[in-house]
Design a protein around this motif. Structure first.
Motif, PDB file in Angstrom:
ATOM      1  N   GLY A 192       0.748  -1.310  -0.015  1.00  0.00           N
ATOM      2  CA  GLY A 192       0.049   0.285  -0.074  1.00  0.00           C
ATOM      3  C   GLY A 192       0.814   1.035   0.037  1.00  0.00           C
ATOM      4  N   SER A 193       2.111   1.457   0.143  1.00  0.00           N
ATOM      5  CA  SER A 193       2.920   2.041  -0.034  1.00  0.00           C
ATOM      6  C   SER A 193       3.788   2.526  -1.281  1.00  0.00           C
ATOM      7  N   VAL A 194       4.183   3.728  -1.427  1.00  0.00           N
ATOM      8  CA  VAL A 194       4.880   3.895  -2.633  1.00  0.00           C
ATOM      9  C   VAL A 194       6.510   3.373  -2.104  1.00  0.00           C
ATOM     10  N   GLY A 195       6.905   3.164  -3.130  1.00  0.00           N
ATOM     11  CA  GLY A 195       8.735   2.831  -2.959  1.00  0.00           C
ATOM     12  C   GLY A 195       9.048   1.226  -3.234  1.00  0.00           C
ATOM     13  N   ALA A 196       7.717   0.179  -3.320  1.00  0.00           N
ATOM     14  CA  ALA A 196       8.216  -1.336  -2.889  1.00  0.00           C
ATOM     15  C   ALA A 196       8.320  -1.767  -4.395  1.00  0.00           C
ATOM     16  N   THR A 197       8.620  -1.098  -5.947  1.00  0.00           N
ATOM     17  CA  THR A 197       8.186  -1.807  -6.468  1.00  0.00           C
ATOM     18  C   THR A 197       9.440  -1.630  -7.522  1.00  0.00           C
TER      19      THR A 197
END
Ligand SMILES: Cc1cc2nc3c(=O)[nH]c(=O)nc-3n(C[C@H](O)[C@H](O)[C@H](O)COP(=O)(O)OP(=O)(O)OC[C@H]3O[C@@H](n4cnc5c(N)ncnc54)[C@H](O)[C@@H]3O)c2cc1C
Length: 411
Positions: A192-197
């Motif tokens: 659900g957070s930005v920065g994981a992909t």
């Protein structure tokens, strides 16, 4: 303050040349070809469309969205709007000029995010028309509207990454020479957070990339693949745009790409309105031509008003991109409005054509089937409304006025 909607003579000349090329060269050559190639043999179909590409290139009508130093026409977004709208007057037009989705968005992405080496390997052949690409983000198991939910994983193993997952609706995957694939790489970043992909460049075909089917859709089975990814290995040098930047790269890609869709949809909407008026001038019923009936005039007028709004919104959003200003709200508004107007205008045109409009004797039925996806792909209506509302509320909270959220125009 200067408000000037005239094009420079040079850009007007470019637009006229694209219009003439599409009308006189492309349209007659592809008439009769359906999406699968029509009655022509595959060989004849391919010979024709590649021949048209060569002619476009010779005529300097190639890559309108790319800078001159990369072999493009070097147009800004406002100028591009005029060219894209001309190109899209026929279905294959953007492809002939090499500015079609998803390659067009991928070219922008590579230009901005790729290393020099990646640009030579992937961007250069794409620009030359020697390659094609796809963008693999959406997954059947999670909402594509929220890319922070992506489940496909990429795990480091020495100087390689091992990718496992499931994608679908990957346009152009079967003919693509490479994919830009987005996978989850950062375990510590909560879902659900930005920065994981992270985005990866994947050569195609590759072991572990399994194209299991082309998904049949309401406009037929026209190249949107379901992909099962099993132990696909890519070297670390194939990371695109840096680790953890997959979400940002996707958002960067979608901004101008959404507006490019709008530019092409305007051409489709105008074609539907032209056909609506043409039919109403030729069909006689209950003592007068359809064009003389108030009920029909309202459909014509509402369509004309909407198309005018579409054009203004697209031009203004393009102007903001060209000036390096924050364009997110304007592009969201344009995407939502143009997608919905396109559906309404084609629907009205079908209504005015009656049974003929429902038949496949005119392009309207096919246009209607294609237009439906515009309301949820590349940002569903509801997502754009949500973002527009958030920015409107924030503008009011920050400044006491919603003015900056309604285009920031001086009125
Ligand atoms: C023809 C076509 C081509 C495509 N090409 C590609 C491609 O090349 N590459 C790729 O990766 N993907 C591609 N897609 C997938 C497309 O990007 C997704 O369909 C889109 O992102 C929506 O995701 P979803 O289908 O999972 O719908 P969901 O995210 O499940 O949304 C379904 C519906 O739920 C509602 N909804 C969702 N979230 C919210 C919310 N927060 N608030 C209110 N309502 C909400 C909306 O009404 C939405 O339409 C393509 C799709 C189509 C139809």
């Amino acid at each position: 303050m200067a408000i000037d909607f005239t094009l420079s003579p040079e850009v007007e000349a470019v637009r006229d040349r694209v219009r003439a090329f599409i009308r006189d060269t492309v349209t007659p050559a592809v008439a009769g070809f359906t999406e699968e190639g029509g009655g022509a043999s595959r060989e004849e179909y391919l010979r024709t469309i590649f021949g048209l590409r060569a002619k476009a290139r010779e005529a300097g009508l190639w890559l309108p969205h790319m800078p001159k130093e990369w072999g493009g026409m070097g147009l800004g977004h406002v100028e591009l709007a005029t060219v894209q709208a001309e190109a899209a007057r026929t279905r294959l037009g953007p492809w002939i000029l090499n500015c079609q989705a998803p390659d067009e968005g991928n070219m922008h992405t590579l230009l901005h995010w790729a290393t020099d080496e990646q640009k030579e390997k992937y961007l250069r052949p794409l620009l030359d028309g020697r390659s094609s690409s796809c963008f693999a983000m959406t997954e059947p198991e999670v909402a594509g509207s929220d890319p922070t939910l992506i489940r496909t994983t990429a795990v480091p193993d020495g100087d390689e990454w091992v990718i496992n997952g499931h994608k679908w609706f990957i346009s152009g995957a079967r003919r693509a020479r490479f994919a830009i694939l987005v996978a989850r790489t950062e375990d510590q970043v909560p879902v659900g957070s930005v920065g994981a992909t992270t985005a990866f460049l994947v050569d195609l075909p590759s072991e572990g990339w399994n194209d299991v089917r082309e998904v049949a859709t309401m406009h037929g089975s026209t190249g949107h693949s379901e992909i099962v990814i099993t132990d696909l290995r890519v070297p670390d040098s194939q990371v695109l745009g840096g680790r953890g930047n997959g979400h940002r790269l996707g958002q960067y890609r979608l901004g101008p790409a959404r507006l490019a869709h709008c530019m092409r949809w305007i051409a489709q909407a105008e074609q539907a309105l032209d056909m609506m008026v043409d039919r109403s001038l030729k069909r006689y019923s209950h003592g007068s031509m359809l064009a003389e009936k108030q009920g029909i005039q309202w459909m014509v007028a509402e369509s004309a008003i909407e198309l005018y709004q579409c054009k203004l919104m697209v031009l203004h959003a393009a102007y903001k991109i060209d000036r390096g200003e924050d364009f997110r709200t304007e592009v969201s508004m344009a995407k939502h409005f143009v997608a919905n107007s396109l559906n309404r205008i084609i629907d009205r045109s079908i209504q005015v054509h009656g049974a003929l409009g429902y038949s496949t004797d005119t392009p309207l039925a096919n246009m209607f089937q294609h237009a439906r996806w515009a309301r949820f792909a590349d940002g569903a209506d509801e997502i754009h409304l949500m973002r527009i509302a958030q920015r409107t509320i924030a503008a009011y909270s920050d400044t006491g006025s919603t003015s900056s959220a309604t285009g920031g125009l001086p009125v």
